[in-house]
Write a protein that holds these residues in place. Sequence first.
Motif, PDB file in Angstrom:
ATOM      1  N   ARG B 288       1.005  -1.181  -0.242  1.00 37.05           N
ATOM      2  CA  ARG B 288      -0.291   0.409   0.199  1.00 37.05           C
ATOM      3  C   ARG B 288       0.972   1.191   0.102  1.00 37.05           C
ATOM      4  NH1 ARG B 288      -3.713  -2.146   4.358  1.00 37.05           N
ATOM      5  NH2 ARG B 288      -1.750  -3.297   5.523  1.00 37.05           N
ATOM      6  N   GLU B 289       2.158   1.253  -0.325  1.00 31.37           N
ATOM      7  CA  GLU B 289       2.778   2.041  -0.022  1.00 31.37           C
ATOM      8  C   GLU B 289       2.812   2.894  -1.382  1.00 31.37           C
ATOM      9  OE1 GLU B 289       6.996   0.479   3.179  1.00 31.37           O
ATOM     10  OE2 GLU B 289       6.793   1.346   1.083  1.00 31.37           O
ATOM     11  N   ASN B 290       2.036   2.104  -1.973  1.00 32.65           N
ATOM     12  CA  ASN B 290       2.328   2.306  -3.645  1.00 32.65           C
ATOM     13  C   ASN B 290       0.755   3.140  -3.588  1.00 32.65           C
ATOM     14  OD1 ASN B 290       4.293   1.857  -4.636  1.00 32.65           O
ATOM     15  ND2 ASN B 290       3.340   0.006  -4.631  1.00 32.65           N
ATOM     16  N   ASN B 291       0.263   3.282  -2.989  1.00 27.34           N
ATOM     17  CA  ASN B 291      -0.860   3.990  -2.917  1.00 27.34           C
ATOM     18  C   ASN B 291      -1.664   3.944  -4.261  1.00 27.34           C
ATOM     19  OD1 ASN B 291      -1.228   5.750  -0.589  1.00 27.34           O
ATOM     20  ND2 ASN B 291       1.001   7.617  -1.499  1.00 27.34           N
ATOM     21  N   ASN B 292      -1.930   2.748  -4.436  1.00 31.33           N
ATOM     22  CA  ASN B 292      -2.591   2.266  -5.046  1.00 31.33           C
ATOM     23  C   ASN B 292      -3.315   0.656  -5.419  1.00 31.33           C
ATOM     24  OD1 ASN B 292      -4.023   0.929  -8.075  1.00 31.33           O
ATOM     25  ND2 ASN B 292      -2.426   2.794  -8.691  1.00 31.33           N
ATOM     26  N   ILE B 293      -5.467   0.637  -5.100  1.00 25.88           N
ATOM     27  CA  ILE B 293      -5.098  -0.670  -4.996  1.00 25.88           C
ATOM     28  C   ILE B 293      -4.862  -1.293  -5.598  1.00 25.88           C
ATOM     29  CG2 ILE B 293      -7.673  -1.068  -4.411  1.00 25.88           C
ATOM     30  CD1 ILE B 293      -7.926   2.176  -5.940  1.00 25.88           C
ATOM     31  N   ALA B 294      -4.724  -1.389  -6.918  1.00 30.59           N
ATOM     32  CA  ALA B 294      -4.273  -2.314  -8.188  1.00 30.59           C
ATOM     33  C   ALA B 294      -2.988  -2.385  -7.498  1.00 30.59           C
ATOM     34  CB  ALA B 294      -4.059  -1.415  -9.388  1.00 30.59           C
ATOM     35  N   MET B 295      -2.301  -1.985  -6.724  1.00 30.01           N
ATOM     36  CA  MET B 295      -1.303  -2.556  -6.369  1.00 30.01           C
ATOM     37  C   MET B 295      -0.411  -3.118  -4.958  1.00 30.01           C
ATOM     38  SD  MET B 295       1.530  -0.108  -8.314  1.00 30.01           S
ATOM     39  CE  MET B 295       2.912  -0.674  -8.280  1.00 30.01           C
ATOM     40  N   GLU B 296      -1.980  -3.110  -4.485  1.00 26.58           N
ATOM     41  CA  GLU B 296      -1.787  -3.670  -2.800  1.00 26.58           C
ATOM     42  C   GLU B 296      -1.178  -5.021  -2.670  1.00 26.58           C
ATOM     43  OE1 GLU B 296      -6.064  -2.517  -0.806  1.00 26.58           O
ATOM     44  OE2 GLU B 296      -5.994  -4.342  -2.305  1.00 26.58           O
ATOM     45  N   ASN B 297      -1.245  -5.530  -3.514  1.00 22.55           N
ATOM     46  CA  ASN B 297      -0.224  -7.030  -3.219  1.00 22.55           C
ATOM     47  C   ASN B 297       0.897  -6.936  -4.304  1.00 22.55           C
ATOM     48  OD1 ASN B 297      -2.719  -8.221  -1.802  1.00 22.55           O
ATOM     49  ND2 ASN B 297      -3.678  -7.872  -4.059  1.00 22.55           N
ATOM     50  N   CYS B 298       1.570  -5.945  -4.660  1.00 27.79           N
ATOM     51  CA  CYS B 298       2.759  -5.464  -5.230  1.00 27.79           C
ATOM     52  C   CYS B 298       4.153  -5.236  -4.498  1.00 27.79           C
ATOM     53  CB  CYS B 298       2.672  -5.138  -6.300  1.00 27.79           C
ATOM     54  SG  CYS B 298       1.485  -6.072  -7.805  1.00 27.79           S
ATOM     55  N   SER B 299       5.247  -5.075  -4.962  1.00 26.87           N
ATOM     56  CA  SER B 299       5.979  -4.298  -4.751  1.00 26.87           C
ATOM     57  C   SER B 299       6.902  -3.738  -5.669  1.00 26.87           C
ATOM     58  CB  SER B 299       6.936  -5.365  -3.503  1.00 26.87           C
ATOM     59  OG  SER B 299       7.026  -5.286  -2.373  1.00 26.87           O
ATOM     60  N   LEU B 300       7.020  -2.844  -5.783  1.00 27.83           N
ATOM     61  CA  LEU B 300       7.927  -1.717  -7.233  1.00 27.83           C
ATOM     62  C   LEU B 300       9.232  -1.078  -6.459  1.00 27.83           C
ATOM     63  CD1 LEU B 300       7.029  -0.741  -9.491  1.00 27.83           C
ATOM     64  CD2 LEU B 300       6.814   1.506  -8.889  1.00 27.83           C
ATOM     65  N   ARG B 322       5.861 -10.210  -2.193  1.00 30.91           N
ATOM     66  CA  ARG B 322       6.852 -11.314  -2.279  1.00 30.91           C
ATOM     67  C   ARG B 322       7.051 -11.722  -3.309  1.00 30.91           C
ATOM     68  NH1 ARG B 322       7.009 -16.320  -3.490  1.00 30.91           N
ATOM     69  NH2 ARG B 322       5.076 -15.714  -5.499  1.00 30.91           N
ATOM     70  N   MET B 323       8.411 -10.841  -3.082  1.00 33.82           N
ATOM     71  CA  MET B 323       9.313 -10.785  -4.367  1.00 33.82           C
ATOM     72  C   MET B 323      10.316 -11.303  -3.886  1.00 33.82           C
ATOM     73  SD  MET B 323       9.318  -6.930  -5.893  1.00 33.82           S
ATOM     74  CE  MET B 323      10.085  -7.663  -7.639  1.00 33.82           C
ATOM     75  N   GLU B 324      11.396 -11.833  -4.342  1.00 30.08           N
ATOM     76  CA  GLU B 324      13.077 -12.082  -4.110  1.00 30.08           C
ATOM     77  C   GLU B 324      13.452 -10.083  -3.912  1.00 30.08           C
ATOM     78  OE1 GLU B 324      14.377 -15.775  -5.796  1.00 30.08           O
ATOM     79  OE2 GLU B 324      12.754 -14.329  -7.327  1.00 30.08           O
ATOM     80  N   TYR B 325      13.059  -9.649  -2.709  1.00 32.88           N
ATOM     81  CA  TYR B 325      14.481  -7.889  -2.956  1.00 32.88           C
ATOM     82  C   TYR B 325      15.733  -8.578  -2.920  1.00 32.88           C
ATOM     83  CZ  TYR B 325       8.825  -6.919  -0.822  1.00 32.88           C
ATOM     84  OH  TYR B 325       7.889  -6.620  -0.627  1.00 32.88           O
ATOM     85  N   SER B 326      16.032  -8.935  -2.736  1.00 36.91           N
ATOM     86  CA  SER B 326      17.453  -8.787  -2.458  1.00 36.91           C
ATOM     87  C   SER B 326      18.086  -9.622  -3.778  1.00 36.91           C
ATOM     88  CB  SER B 326      18.078 -10.015  -1.214  1.00 36.91           C
ATOM     89  OG  SER B 326      18.211 -10.888  -1.840  1.00 36.91           O
TER      90      SER B 326
END
Lengths: 350, 350
Positions: B288-300, B322-326
């Motif tokens: 939700r840091e992305n401030n967009n409902i469509a991206m609730e479950n996403c990271s950028l 749940r992405m491979e951040y590192s």
Amino acid sequence: MLTEVIYVLTDRQLLILQVIVDDFIHSAQPVGSRSLSKKNEISLSSATIRNEMADLEEMGYIEKTHTSSGRIPSEKGYRYYVDHLVSPHALNQDDVGKIKSIFEEKIYELEKIVQRSAKILSEITNYTSIVLGPEINVNKLKKIQIVPLNQETAVAIIITDTGHVENRMFHLPPSININELEKIVNILNDRLVGVPLINLTDKIYKEVAVLLRQHIQNYDLIMNTFGDALKVSPNEKLFYGGKINMLSQPEFHDIEKVKTLLNMMEQDQWIYEFIRQNQSGIHVKIGRENNNIAMENCSLITATYSMGDEKLGTIAILGPTRMEYSRVISLLQLFSQDLTTVLTKLYQNK
Amino acid sequence: MLTEVIYVLTDRQLLILQVIVDDFIHSAQPVGSRSLSKKNEISLSSATIRNEMADLEEMGYIEKTHTSSGRIPSEKGYRYYVDHLVSPHALNQDDVGKIKSIFEEKIYELEKIVQRSAKILSEITNYTSIVLGPEINVNKLKKIQIVPLNQETAVAIIITDTGHVENRMFHLPPSININELEKIVNILNDRLVGVPLINLTDKIYKEVAVLLRQHIQNYDLIMNTFGDALKVSPNEKLFYGGKINMLSQPEFHDIEKVKTLLNMMEQDQWIYEFIRQNQSGIHVKIGRENNNIAMENCSLITATYSMGDEKLGTIAILGPTRMEYSRVISLLQLFSQDLTTVLTKLYQNK
DNA sequence: AATTAGCACTCAGGAGATGCGAGTGCTAAC
DNA sequence: GTTAGCACTCGCATCTCCTGAGTGCTAATT
């Protein structure tokens, strides 16, 4: 493929087949005898309809999803429907308006018109549109330009008679000087204007090379790198509109199907070859007629557009087999006509 | 947003949090105390782990999907993980090779390099890549050309110092003659070379207009139509790679989620604004840091690339929270560095 | 001879019931 | 402070049962 037997259908069977297809196209639900008997067009008892449906099924035009389900059209049924039963669809004023609107804005670039068309057609139909852009290879050279950017690189610009601009950067050999480049460009422009792009390289090496060699010092050195810049990308571009519209179709609620379909669309090459081979006119390919597993549940309706009487490109609508054939066919007919008219008017007067 | 309390975690809690996140990232399944106790890194009984997990949950770093389920990281948990726990990921040789391969082919056009990058990054990561192309507005004019196509239309071509070519067709007023056009072009080239595209129109009307009026007969008539052709499209282009990769993520097995996400991606404008504002360096936005409902479950995860020390564009990887951040962070670090180096070498030497 | 009413039959899909397994929290012992 | 043990919870898969929409067939009706 085996040639299927075509039976002669009674008027009543035709009517029932048509109503089944029409109904299924809109409801996406198997159609039962009782619901058919309630329709105004049909005044028969459900039992009679059941008998007729049994016959239609035996002939292969409709099928059941399970023993006691209603009927859905088979591919053969759709084929028959498209070939014999689609009535010229009276187009909605709204749709006509939207198609006209494509051409209202003053856009002159062919490619942009085509791109915009893909978008709007997908919006009107709620299906996916695929537009094969104009074949630039047959366009004729209007002018070649070279603009040096720095000591090492220059950009070659090719302009066609339709206003299409291709550009490619290339490496400048250090020993070259600008005057030589200009000489080359002058000679090329002198000799090559009016040549279709596809023949360009050929013509350069076969006819203009001799001349260039006479006037240019480092002929081989330059042409080594500059020659590549003149090789125009061989393929026309594909434009998609409404790729995600397919997600709204109930037959694509299965994520796996969506994946294979979208994956296929990424394989530009296949689609390209497939759509390209279309003769002019409107064509409908249903389900497995498309010869592609990803399109088993899809139909593709294609139309061509031209400039004068030279075929320029193709436009296609991709939907589920259960698509609104008559509406889409009419829309494409109108659209390809309009586009052809506009293009002819825009570019034909040289 | 409320500033959340940041608790001081014991080493053991850190370890457990890290293992939970790592595990969940790869399994997509809630992590239970028993499976944690079996790991080599942790030699505690499941009961002890349960106690620690209860504390971690109370502090908001992990959560349960239902009363008796294992734990999954909360957004706060991911945040903490990204800020404090990601270890510099040793990159796989394969991945490094693929990134290097982007720059091996001799492509000179900035845009093509960037486009290719989007494709390859999505292939390596299996996520979606979004690349904001180089800002052409700040590029400087190298040359303007006008090529008349017929009596009615001409094409204006703008070449920048980076070799970018913009072209626009425009309408020729019937009364105009070619010589006048050439005069205009000469004057413009004389006065405007080196001006950033964004200032072009401004500079023409404020500074060059006087001069043009002196030399050109139908100044107003021409500039009416030609002026538009010089207005360079304000936006950089967005390139996507692997849009459909999201479909393979278990969290997107729900067709509705896929639809909203893909729909959002079609809204170029929003993504554009959102990605554009990034400062240089690598940034991670979670859920939700992305401030967009469509991206609730996403990271950028975003990174910038530059030429010399002028920021040119942005590249982003979009994946599930749940992405491979590192891994992705390391990849982007490597990539943006390499791209910056290549671009600097290619274009800096004017 | 064609149509229809009636009836037995089938099957998908939804609603409950049941059992299993993976997890939890808490307490008491180590 | 750590762990073993135990009662408890809940998702999920499986099974059964029921319903409703459909069928095919036969016998009666037109």
